[in-house]
Design a protein around this motif. Structure first.
Motif, PDB file in Angstrom:
ATOM      1  N   THR A  20     -49.421  15.705  23.331  1.00 12.67           N
ATOM      2  CA  THR A  20     -49.697  16.937  24.076  1.00 12.67           C
ATOM      3  C   THR A  20     -49.849  16.644  25.558  1.00 12.67           C
ATOM      4  O   THR A  20     -50.330  15.576  25.957  1.00 12.67           O
ATOM      5  N   GLY A  21     -49.426  17.603  26.367  1.00 11.85           N
ATOM      6  CA  GLY A  21     -49.524  17.462  27.817  1.00 11.85           C
ATOM      7  C   GLY A  21     -48.199  16.992  28.412  1.00 11.85           C
ATOM      8  O   GLY A  21     -47.530  16.111  27.879  1.00 11.85           O
ATOM      9  N   ARG A  22     -47.835  17.611  29.541  1.00  8.83           N
ATOM     10  CA  ARG A  22     -46.553  17.306  30.166  1.00  8.83           C
ATOM     11  C   ARG A  22     -46.439  15.831  30.550  1.00  8.83           C
ATOM     12  O   ARG A  22     -45.400  15.196  30.317  1.00  8.83           O
ATOM     13  N   ALA A  23     -47.501  15.263  31.111  1.00 11.23           N
ATOM     14  CA  ALA A  23     -47.455  13.859  31.530  1.00 11.23           C
ATOM     15  C   ALA A  23     -47.286  12.942  30.325  1.00 11.23           C
ATOM     16  O   ALA A  23     -46.547  11.950  30.381  1.00 11.23           O
ATOM     17  N   ALA A  24     -47.951  13.282  29.212  1.00 15.75           N
ATOM     18  CA  ALA A  24     -47.849  12.455  28.012  1.00 15.75           C
ATOM     19  C   ALA A  24     -46.444  12.518  27.413  1.00 15.75           C
ATOM     20  O   ALA A  24     -45.903  11.512  26.937  1.00 15.75           O
ATOM     21  N   VAL A  25     -45.823  13.706  27.446  1.00 18.00           N
ATOM     22  CA  VAL A  25     -44.456  13.856  26.933  1.00 18.00           C
ATOM     23  C   VAL A  25     -43.486  13.047  27.795  1.00 18.00           C
ATOM     24  O   VAL A  25     -42.594  12.359  27.286  1.00 18.00           O
ATOM     25  N   GLU A  26     -43.666  13.129  29.111  1.00 17.61           N
ATOM     26  CA  GLU A  26     -42.809  12.365  30.013  1.00 17.61           C
ATOM     27  C   GLU A  26     -42.947  10.864  29.745  1.00 17.61           C
ATOM     28  O   GLU A  26     -41.946  10.133  29.669  1.00 17.61           O
ATOM     29  N   ALA A  27     -44.181  10.402  29.583  1.00 15.58           N
ATOM     30  CA  ALA A  27     -44.417   8.979  29.318  1.00 15.58           C
ATOM     31  C   ALA A  27     -43.798   8.562  27.986  1.00 15.58           C
ATOM     32  O   ALA A  27     -43.269   7.447  27.852  1.00 15.58           O
ATOM     33  N   GLN A  28     -43.842   9.461  27.009  1.00 12.91           N
ATOM     34  CA  GLN A  28     -43.266   9.148  25.696  1.00 12.91           C
ATOM     35  C   GLN A  28     -41.752   8.992  25.786  1.00 12.91           C
ATOM     36  O   GLN A  28     -41.160   8.116  25.147  1.00 12.91           O
ATOM     37  N   PHE A  29     -41.092   9.838  26.602  1.00  7.02           N
ATOM     38  CA  PHE A  29     -39.644   9.715  26.771  1.00  7.02           C
ATOM     39  C   PHE A  29     -39.290   8.394  27.453  1.00  7.02           C
ATOM     40  O   PHE A  29     -38.328   7.720  27.070  1.00  7.02           O
ATOM     41  N   VAL A  30     -40.063   8.037  28.472  1.00 10.08           N
ATOM     42  CA  VAL A  30     -39.822   6.767  29.161  1.00 10.08           C
ATOM     43  C   VAL A  30     -40.003   5.603  28.191  1.00 10.08           C
ATOM     44  O   VAL A  30     -39.201   4.658  28.165  1.00 10.08           O
ATOM     45  N   GLN A  31     -41.042   5.673  27.359  1.00  9.45           N
ATOM     46  CA  GLN A  31     -41.294   4.617  26.382  1.00  9.45           C
ATOM     47  C   GLN A  31     -40.156   4.525  25.375  1.00  9.45           C
ATOM     48  O   GLN A  31     -39.706   3.425  25.026  1.00  9.45           O
ATOM     49  N   LEU A  32     -39.687   5.692  24.908  1.00  9.05           N
ATOM     50  CA  LEU A  32     -38.564   5.698  23.963  1.00  9.05           C
ATOM     51  C   LEU A  32     -37.326   5.067  24.600  1.00  9.05           C
ATOM     52  O   LEU A  32     -36.640   4.248  23.983  1.00  9.05           O
ATOM     53  N   SER A  33     -37.024   5.448  25.845  1.00  9.62           N
ATOM     54  CA  SER A  33     -35.846   4.927  26.534  1.00  9.62           C
ATOM     55  C   SER A  33     -35.925   3.412  26.706  1.00  9.62           C
ATOM     56  O   SER A  33     -34.945   2.693  26.486  1.00  9.62           O
ATOM     57  N   HIS A  34     -37.111   2.923  27.096  1.00 12.81           N
ATOM     58  CA  HIS A  34     -37.271   1.489  27.317  1.00 12.81           C
ATOM     59  C   HIS A  34     -37.148   0.703  26.018  1.00 12.81           C
ATOM     60  O   HIS A  34     -36.791  -0.479  26.022  1.00 12.81           O
ATOM     61  N   GLY A  35     -37.455   1.362  24.887  1.00 15.59           N
ATOM     62  CA  GLY A  35     -37.373   0.673  23.603  1.00 15.59           C
ATOM     63  C   GLY A  35     -35.996   0.642  23.001  1.00 15.59           C
ATOM     64  O   GLY A  35     -35.751  -0.050  21.999  1.00 15.59           O
ATOM     65  N   VAL A  36     -35.050   1.395  23.572  1.00 16.22           N
ATOM     66  CA  VAL A  36     -33.689   1.448  23.027  1.00 16.22           C
ATOM     67  C   VAL A  36     -32.951   0.147  23.311  1.00 16.22           C
ATOM     68  O   VAL A  36     -32.982  -0.378  24.420  1.00 16.22           O
ATOM     69  N   THR A  37     -32.279  -0.353  22.290  1.00 16.52           N
ATOM     70  CA  THR A  37     -31.446  -1.553  22.465  1.00 16.52           C
ATOM     71  C   THR A  37     -29.967  -1.257  22.292  1.00 16.52           C
ATOM     72  O   THR A  37     -29.135  -1.936  22.883  1.00 16.52           O
ATOM     73  N   ASN A  38     -29.633  -0.241  21.504  1.00 20.71           N
ATOM     74  CA  ASN A  38     -28.212   0.033  21.229  1.00 20.71           C
ATOM     75  C   ASN A  38     -27.746   1.411  21.682  1.00 20.71           C
ATOM     76  O   ASN A  38     -26.712   1.526  22.329  1.00 20.71           O
ATOM     77  N   GLU A  39     -28.499   2.469  21.351  1.00 16.53           N
ATOM     78  CA  GLU A  39     -27.944   3.812  21.558  1.00 16.53           C
ATOM     79  C   GLU A  39     -29.044   4.843  21.786  1.00 16.53           C
ATOM     80  O   GLU A  39     -30.059   4.855  21.102  1.00 16.53           O
ATOM     81  N   LEU A  40     -28.810   5.700  22.770  1.00 17.89           N
ATOM     82  CA  LEU A  40     -29.675   6.848  23.025  1.00 17.89           C
ATOM     83  C   LEU A  40     -28.846   8.112  22.890  1.00 17.89           C
ATOM     84  O   LEU A  40     -27.788   8.250  23.519  1.00 17.89           O
ATOM     85  N   LEU A  41     -29.309   9.059  22.072  1.00 17.13           N
ATOM     86  CA  LEU A  41     -28.648  10.346  21.884  1.00 17.13           C
ATOM     87  C   LEU A  41     -29.558  11.428  22.456  1.00 17.13           C
ATOM     88  O   LEU A  41     -30.763  11.440  22.164  1.00 17.13           O
ATOM     89  N   VAL A  42     -28.993  12.338  23.250  1.00 14.30           N
ATOM     90  CA  VAL A  42     -29.821  13.346  23.923  1.00 14.30           C
ATOM     91  C   VAL A  42     -29.176  14.720  23.819  1.00 14.30           C
ATOM     92  O   VAL A  42     -27.980  14.878  24.087  1.00 14.30           O
ATOM     93  N   LEU A  43     -29.983  15.710  23.407  1.00 18.84           N
ATOM     94  CA  LEU A  43     -29.621  17.111  23.559  1.00 18.84           C
ATOM     95  C   LEU A  43     -30.393  17.623  24.767  1.00 18.84           C
ATOM     96  O   LEU A  43     -31.626  17.564  24.780  1.00 18.84           O
TER      97      LEU A  43
END
Length: 319
Positions: free
Chosen positions: A113-136
């Motif tokens: 919850t919270g805009r800052a937390a959602v933004e941080a979660q996306f950054v964390q997800l992106s940094h954890g990707v090794t092969n592929e990121l899919l985005v809508l």
């Protein structure tokens, strides 16, 4: 008709043609279905393996079609036996699987919850990707447009694959289309779909971020690690990807004989479905000038509408 059984369209055509002729040779079938000998021979070999075709006794070259009800029933029985064996094998593996590696339910779904937390979660997800990121991609956003691009550019710099499907309204924010062009130039595979149902990011097909957006802001998000749910979201993405249109990208290095830069950029923007005001703002021209240039381009391409003009230009390599 037989796709659910694993037959390809060519194999189905060959089988139906053989049913009509009762018996036939490969060259005769190839002539009837309009395919090469190699393609038809491969189709009949697989049909024979599946039990849809047999060879006449005393002749290695004449083929006979099995009755559809007999062939399908036999294949269903065989597949049922295979699925039963696979299920039993899966049950044995599940029994032997180390208990310490099992994931508890509360780890499969997390609410942020919270805009800052959602933004941080996306950054964390992106940094954890090794092969592929899919985005809508569709509004509203938890991040500034430029910030989201930084995460994707970092991924592309690590040779990871990034595929994005944009809703037309995603380009209505000032600078958003330029950012999309920049991402495409950096290696993102970009497409546009007129009906992107939700915002979504999937990392390595194992974790998904599903932002929960109000009318104007992203207030919360679901972090999903449940394999079945993530797999379903990947299938949704792939379905939309197959329906979406590649985002036309202009190349500033192309010779001016292909049209001036304004028209090339306009062609790319037309294919996105953007409104006149947003396109005019991106190009730095008035809405009236945009209307005149759009009409001229429609006439030159023989297109019925502006969206079609953008698509035709993309196919012809003009945008």
């Amino acid at each position: 008709m037989f796709e659910s059984l694993g037959l390809t369209p060519v194999e189905e055509s060959v089988y139906l043609a053989l049913l009509r002729r009762q018996q036939s040779s490969v060259p005769e079938l190839a002539q009837q279905v309009g395919e090469s000998l190699r393609v038809v021979r491969a189709a009949t070999d697989r049909l024979e393996d599946l039990g849809f075709v047999s060879r006449l006794v005393g002749s290695g070259t004449r083929l006979l079609a099995t009755r559809p009800d007999v062939a399908v029933n036999a294949l269903v029985v065989r597949r049922t036996e295979e699925f039963t064996a696979a299920r039993r094998a899966a049950e044995r593996i599940a029994e032997e699987f180390p208990q310490a590696l099992l994931t508890s339910p509360d780890e499969l779904l997390e609410i942020v919850t919270g805009r800052a937390a959602v933004e941080a979660q996306f950054v964390q997800l992106s940094h954890g990707v090794t092969n592929e990121l899919l985005v809508l991609d569709r509004p509203p956003y938890a991040q500034e447009v430029a910030s989201a691009n930084l995460s994707e550019n970092e991924l592309l710099g690590r040779a990871a694959s990034v595929r994005g499907i944009y809703a037309p309204e995603a380009f209505e924010l000032p600078g958003a289309f330029e950012q999309a062009m920049s991402a495409a130039a950096a290696g993102e595979q970009s497409r546009v779909h007129t009906d992107v149902p939700l915002k979504l990011a999937i990392g390595d097909r194992s974790v998904a971020l599903l932002p929960l957006a109000s009318e104007r802001a992203v207030d919360a998000a679901l972090v999903i690690r449940a394999p079945l749910v993530v797999s379903a979201l990947v299938k949704l993405f792939e379905m939309l990807w197959a329906q979406a249109t590649p985002l036309p990208v202009w190349d500033p290095e192309r010779p001016s004989t292909r049209g001036d830069e304004l028209d090339l950029r306009l062609l790319g923007l037309l294919a996105t479905g953007l409104k006149d005001e947003a396109i005019a703002r991106e190009l730095g021209v008035s809405v009236r000038t945009l209307g005149r240039r759009s009409a001229a381009l429609l006439t030159a391409l023989g297109a019925r509408n502006r969206f079609q003009a953008g698509l035709q230009a993309g196919r012809r390599g003009l945008a």
